[in-house]
Design a protein around this motif. Structure first.
Motif, mmCIF file in Angstrom:
data_model
loop_
_atom_site.group_PDB
_atom_site.id
_atom_site.type_symbol
_atom_site.label_atom_id
_atom_site.label_comp_id
_atom_site.label_asym_id
_atom_site.label_seq_id
_atom_site.Cartn_x
_atom_site.Cartn_y
_atom_site.Cartn_z
ATOM 1 N N ALA A 459 81.155 29.542 -38.712
ATOM 2 C CA ALA A 459 80.420 29.578 -37.170
ATOM 3 C C ALA A 459 80.326 27.945 -36.647
ATOM 4 N N GLU A 460 80.293 26.896 -37.680
ATOM 5 C CA GLU A 460 80.420 25.687 -37.085
ATOM 6 C C GLU A 460 81.847 25.454 -36.362
ATOM 7 N N THR A 461 83.017 25.813 -37.273
ATOM 8 C CA THR A 461 84.342 25.618 -36.760
ATOM 9 C C THR A 461 84.584 26.110 -35.538
ATOM 10 N N GLU A 462 84.079 27.641 -35.257
ATOM 11 C CA GLU A 462 84.527 28.407 -34.111
ATOM 12 C C GLU A 462 83.430 27.731 -33.028
ATOM 13 N N ARG A 463 82.037 27.054 -33.403
ATOM 14 C CA ARG A 463 81.486 26.254 -32.286
ATOM 15 C C ARG A 463 82.386 25.240 -31.746
ATOM 16 N N LYS A 464 82.775 24.481 -32.526
ATOM 17 C CA LYS A 464 83.477 23.196 -32.211
ATOM 18 C C LYS A 464 84.891 23.635 -31.457
ATOM 19 N N GLU A 465 85.519 24.601 -31.861
ATOM 20 C CA GLU A 465 86.629 24.667 -31.159
ATOM 21 C C GLU A 465 86.209 25.440 -29.845
ATOM 22 N N SER A 466 85.248 26.237 -29.423
ATOM 23 C CA SER A 466 84.809 26.594 -28.341
ATOM 24 C C SER A 466 84.442 25.578 -27.389
ATOM 25 N N ASN A 467 83.518 24.483 -27.918
ATOM 26 C CA ASN A 467 83.230 23.427 -27.089
ATOM 27 C C ASN A 467 84.641 22.609 -26.759
ATOM 28 N N VAL A 468 85.410 22.618 -27.643
ATOM 29 C CA VAL A 468 86.691 21.922 -27.197
ATOM 30 C C VAL A 468 87.575 22.824 -26.109
ATOM 31 N N GLN A 469 87.495 23.917 -26.309
ATOM 32 C CA GLN A 469 88.247 24.736 -25.238
ATOM 33 C C GLN A 469 87.443 24.582 -23.811
ATOM 34 N N GLU A 470 86.244 24.488 -23.837
ATOM 35 C CA GLU A 470 85.342 24.526 -22.743
ATOM 36 C C GLU A 470 85.623 23.296 -22.093
ATOM 37 N N SER A 471 85.666 22.083 -22.968
ATOM 38 C CA SER A 471 86.013 20.774 -22.510
ATOM 39 C C SER A 471 87.371 20.620 -21.772
ATOM 40 N N LYS A 472 88.424 21.276 -22.587
ATOM 41 C CA LYS A 472 89.837 21.278 -21.518
ATOM 42 C C LYS A 472 89.536 21.949 -20.373
ATOM 43 N N ALA A 473 88.873 23.233 -20.437
ATOM 44 C CA ALA A 473 88.766 24.088 -19.009
ATOM 45 C C ALA A 473 88.082 23.262 -18.058
ATOM 46 N N SER A 474 87.009 22.725 -18.498
ATOM 47 C CA SER A 474 86.281 21.518 -17.464
ATOM 48 C C SER A 474 87.198 20.504 -16.860
ATOM 49 N N ASP A 475 87.843 19.899 -17.818
ATOM 50 C CA ASP A 475 88.778 18.915 -17.242
ATOM 51 C C ASP A 475 89.828 19.362 -16.733
ATOM 52 N N LYS A 476 90.392 20.637 -16.922
ATOM 53 C CA LYS A 476 91.508 21.087 -15.915
ATOM 54 C C LYS A 476 90.860 21.469 -14.623
ATOM 55 N N LEU A 477 89.611 22.175 -14.745
ATOM 56 C CA LEU A 477 89.375 22.379 -13.240
ATOM 57 C C LEU A 477 88.845 21.259 -12.379
ATOM 58 N N GLY A 478 88.260 20.082 -13.132
ATOM 59 C CA GLY A 478 88.072 18.693 -12.290
ATOM 60 C C GLY A 478 89.301 18.264 -11.710
ATOM 61 N N GLU A 479 90.437 18.196 -12.537
ATOM 62 C CA GLU A 479 91.975 17.611 -12.240
ATOM 63 C C GLU A 479 92.359 18.565 -10.983
ATOM 64 N N GLY A 480 91.791 20.002 -10.877
ATOM 65 C CA GLY A 480 92.389 20.856 -9.856
ATOM 66 C C GLY A 480 91.598 20.604 -8.588
ATOM 67 N N MET A 481 90.449 20.574 -8.665
ATOM 68 C CA MET A 481 89.514 20.037 -7.471
ATOM 69 C C MET A 481 89.923 18.712 -6.786
ATOM 70 N N GLU A 482 90.361 17.717 -7.655
ATOM 71 C CA GLU A 482 90.686 16.606 -7.400
ATOM 72 C C GLU A 482 92.194 16.580 -6.488
ATOM 73 N N GLU A 483 92.875 17.260 -7.029
ATOM 74 C CA GLU A 483 94.080 17.233 -6.352
ATOM 75 C C GLU A 483 93.972 18.038 -5.043
ATOM 76 N N ASN A 484 93.089 18.830 -4.970
ATOM 77 C CA ASN A 484 92.764 19.864 -3.726
ATOM 78 C C ASN A 484 91.950 19.002 -2.514
ATOM 79 N N GLY A 485 91.620 17.713 -2.853
ATOM 80 C CA GLY A 485 90.824 16.732 -2.244
ATOM 81 C C GLY A 485 89.423 17.435 -2.072
ATOM 82 N N ILE A 486 88.931 18.159 -2.947
ATOM 83 C CA ILE A 486 87.499 18.551 -2.822
ATOM 84 C C ILE A 486 86.519 17.427 -3.484
ATOM 85 N N ILE A 487 87.062 16.770 -4.376
ATOM 86 C CA ILE A 487 86.316 15.594 -5.019
ATOM 87 C C ILE A 487 87.132 14.240 -4.579
ATOM 88 N N ASN A 488 86.264 13.207 -3.973
ATOM 89 C CA ASN A 488 86.777 12.091 -3.534
ATOM 90 C C ASN A 488 86.711 11.051 -4.537
#
Length: 488
Positions: A459-488
């Protein structure tokens, strides 16, 4: 008496004077001729033949089988006639006489064979100089000398020696005790091998156990077959699996089943490939050569180059601060090619009826060239405890073959991973009065705790993997918003 000693002193002085005059007046070439004719003259007068059997052959690389056989034979027949004896206590099954007597150094006995007398002598030569020799063997040279009348040459060389070697073989089988050897550079030392493990007590699936036993039996009786196909009479086994799964116990069971000595080869104590070959040559037939945890013994892969460069860097830096500790930095120089040559090369054929065993906890770390078929002929995976293995352990430790708690244990063993060593520890009674059921409950409790720990870890391993996936998804979303000029 004083007159006798005076005459003897005068005679010795005359001999020494004549010898000195002979050496001074006659040229070396003439001296050699005179010595040769003197030997021929004495050979006509002296009617005896002498045969010498040295302890080592081939420039002391290999111990002489003839010398060993003579030693065994004389130890059985010389104890009643020799006045100087060496005693050794051995532990041999089915014998009430643990003391073995043999001829001491520089001792002689007379033996009779078919009415013919022969003289045996045991000798040792110790050099006066070079006491602290660098040579891996002792400077002492031992040998046996057989003397007999030349008219019985055919009888002694054809009948007596044949009788001696045959009887020595029978004596060796009768008095044989297994030995456990360990190496120090190029020399072996041993203790008596007394491990009680057998295939009957070995915790393993019955089908796998039967397969291994059949393979060993085929090997032991396969001398003619190996000669027919042109292969050295040897076989390699690779034992791999997690710690505590019984690799060392299996080696002991194999040694007891085959009645073979065990050579525990420590590679880190071997200086280089040449010393490794010398060690191999000095192993006997009917032997199991073991390298345990070979993935930890030496770096035998491509990383060795980096390690060598690191050592060279240390050597260069040590020139600035002195040359101390150089030997500790260099370490063993055994290479992968040197080990392969010992396992499967020309040198592997020096002697027969040998088994080579490698053990490892991480088979994926080993070089494929080291464990390929033909070098390690049989790969045996020892895994976590299963129900069939548990039943063997229950029979060994508790002397029970069935119990109403077995079904619960079987289910838990399917759901969790526990090594046979851990299962055995929980089955072992803590006192003589402890009941079988309490031991089984102890094992059940340990299995349940292990199952809970495994589930928590998962369960701990799955939780860490889930956190890593969420972090990657958040970083990817942030990069996409920055490219579209939503975030200055």
């Amino acid at each position: 008496m004083p007159q006798t000693w005076t005459q003897l002193g005068s005679f010795m002085a005359s001999v020494m004077f004549i010898s000195a005059m002979f050496t001074r007046l006659f040229p070396p070439a003439l001296q050699a001729h005179l010595k040769m004719y003197t030997k021929k003259f004495f050979s006509l007068v002296y009617p005896y033949i002498r045969i010498t059997f040295h302890e080592f052959t081939g420039e002391r690389l290999m111990k002489s089988e003839a010398y060993t056989s003579i030693k065994i034979y004389l130890s059985e027949h010389s104890s009643q006639r020799a006045t100087k004896l060496k005693g050794e206590v051995v532990k041999v099954k089915d014998t009430s006489t643990p003391l073995i007597l043999s001829m001491d150094d520089n001792e002689e006995i007379i033996e009779e064979f078919q009415g013919v007398k022969v003289w045996w002598g045991s000798y040792k030569i110790t050099p006066r100089t070079n006491t602290f020799s660098w040579y891996p063997f002792s400077d002492e040279k031992r040998y046996y000398k057989l003397t007999f009348h030349k008219r019985y040459r055919t009888l002694i060389t054809e009948s007596y020696l044949k009788h001696l070697f045959e009887e020595a073989k029978a004596i060796e089988i009768k008095n044989r005790q297994l030995k456990l050897y360990t190496n120090n550079k190029t020399r072996w030392s041993h203790v008596v091998f007394e491990h009680p493990a057998t295939f009957d007590t070995l915790a393993m699936k019955p089908k796998m156990k039967e397969d291994i036993i059949n393979d060993l039996v085929r090997f032991k009786s396969g001398k003619d077959y190996y000669a027919k196909v042109g292969k050295a009479w040897k076989r390699g086994y690779l034992l791999y699996g997690p710690p505590g799964t019984g690799k060392s116990t299996m080696i002991a069971a194999m040694a007891n089943f085959m009645n073979y000595d065990v050579y525990d080869l420590e590679l880190t104590a071997v200086k280089d490939n040449s010393d490794l070959r010398k060690l191999l040559i000095n192993t006997s037939s009917k032997a199991i050569i073991v390298i345990e945890d070979i993935d930890c013994s030496l770096d035998l892969t491509g990383q060795r180059k980096k390690k060598t460069e690191k050592v060279k860097g240390k050597e260069k830096s040590s020139t600035k601060r002195g040359d101390e500790d150089d030997d500790d930095d260099v370490g063993s120089k055994v290479t992968l090619s040197g080990l392969l040559n010992v396992v499967d090369g020309i040198w592997s054929a020096c002697g027969g009826e040998r088994i080579m065993i490698f053990t490892t906890n991480f088979v994926e770390k080993l070089d494929p060239a080291l464990i390929r078929r033909g070098r390690m002929d049989k790969h045996i995976e020892l895994t976590y405890c299963c129900y069939e293995t548990f039943k063997v352990l229950a029979k060994n430790y508790l002397n029970v073959e069935s119990h109403h708690l077995f079904s619960r244990i079987e289910k838990l063993l399917e759901e969790t991973k526990m090594t046979p060593a851990d299962v055995a520890e929980n089955l072992m009674p803590k006192s003589l009065d402890e009941e079988v059921e309490s031991n089984l409950h102890s094992l059940i409790q340990a299995l349940e705790i292990s199952k809970e720990d495994a589930e928590k870890k998962k369960a701990e391993t799955e939780r860490k993997e889930s956190n890593v996936q969420e972090s990657k998804a958040s970083d990817k979303l942030g990069e996409g918003m920055e490219e579209n000029g939503i975030i200055n």
